[in-house]
Write an enzyme that holds these catalytic residues in place. Sequence first.
Site, short mmCIF file in Angstrom:
data_model
loop_
_atom_site.label_atom_id
_atom_site.label_comp_id
_atom_site.label_asym_id
_atom_site.label_seq_id
_atom_site.Cartn_x
_atom_site.Cartn_y
_atom_site.Cartn_z
N GLU A 112 16.46 -9.59 -0.95
CA GLU A 112 16.49 -10.14 -2.27
C GLU A 112 17.62 -9.83 -3.28
OE1 GLU A 112 13.66 -11.69 -3.77
OE2 GLU A 112 12.84 -12.13 -1.71
N GLU A 132 8.79 -6.62 6.18
CA GLU A 132 7.49 -5.95 5.60
C GLU A 132 6.39 -5.99 6.49
OE1 GLU A 132 10.53 -5.99 2.48
OE2 GLU A 132 9.81 -7.46 3.75
#
Length: 258
Positions: A112, A132
Site C-alpha cells: 500500500e 492477509e
Amino acid sequence: MSDELLYHVEGHVAYLTINRPKVLNAISHELDDELALLWDDVDSDPDVWVAVLSGNGDRAFCAGGDISGGTGANPSRVALGGGLTGIGGTLRILRKPLVALVQGYALGGGFELAMAADIIIAADNAQFGLPEVKAGIIGEAGVVHRAIRQLPHHVAMAMILTGERLSAQSALQFGLVNEVVSVEELQETGRAWAARLTAASPLAQQAAKDAALSRAGYPLEVALSTKFELIESYARSNDVVEGRRAFQEKRSPIWTGS
C-alpha cells in the site's frame, strides 16, 4: 529522530529510508509517528520539491505493519506509512511528488505504501503481495482498495483472494510500476527520476498533482469544470513568468518555486 528512519536532503530532493532490515522494514507505531513528522517537513519546506522513499537492504522495501506488539488498533495513532496509506487512521495526500524505490518484498501495508507513491521504480527482485487472507488477518480491509484501483480487476482480485505475489516484471506489464532495473541500479535510477522531476516547475507539479488526485473519482465533466485553488495560485507565481521568459529566450528555465 531514531536510526530506524534515515532522512537527508540533496538539492531539492528529500531522501527517506526505512532502516529496519532485520524485520524486513516493517513499520512500528513509533516509526509511523516519525514518518508523519517527516512528511510534514517535506510538505512545508519550500526547498524540497521531490521525495524519494526506499527501504534499507536488498530483502525488502517494506513488509507492512509491525504486528509483533499485537494487532489491536489504536484509534488515535497515525495511519500506516505516516498517514500515506490511510490504513488505521486519517489518509494523508503528500503535496510533493513521491518516488518509491522497491526492492524485495512489498507486502500488505508495505505494498500500500508503495502504491501511495506517484512513481514506482522496482528492482528485478521485487515481489508485491497482499498476504492477509493467508494469515487470516484482514482488519478493516484497508489493504484491498488501492490494488483494485491500480491493477486490472481480475489481477487485483486474484492477489486479494489468494495472497499470491506479483513479480516485478508482471507489475511492469500491468502498469503498476514505471520501470524495472537491477537491484544494483535501483538507487541511481531513483536519483535519475528525481532529476527529471526537479527539472519541472515545483509549483506546477504540486498544482497538477492536486488537481489530478482530488478529482480522480469524479466524472470527467465534473473534473473539467472544477476550479482548482493551486492552479489559480500558480498562475500568479514567479515560475509562470520564468517559464514564459525561458521559452522566449530558448533556454532552460530556472525555477524558484515562488
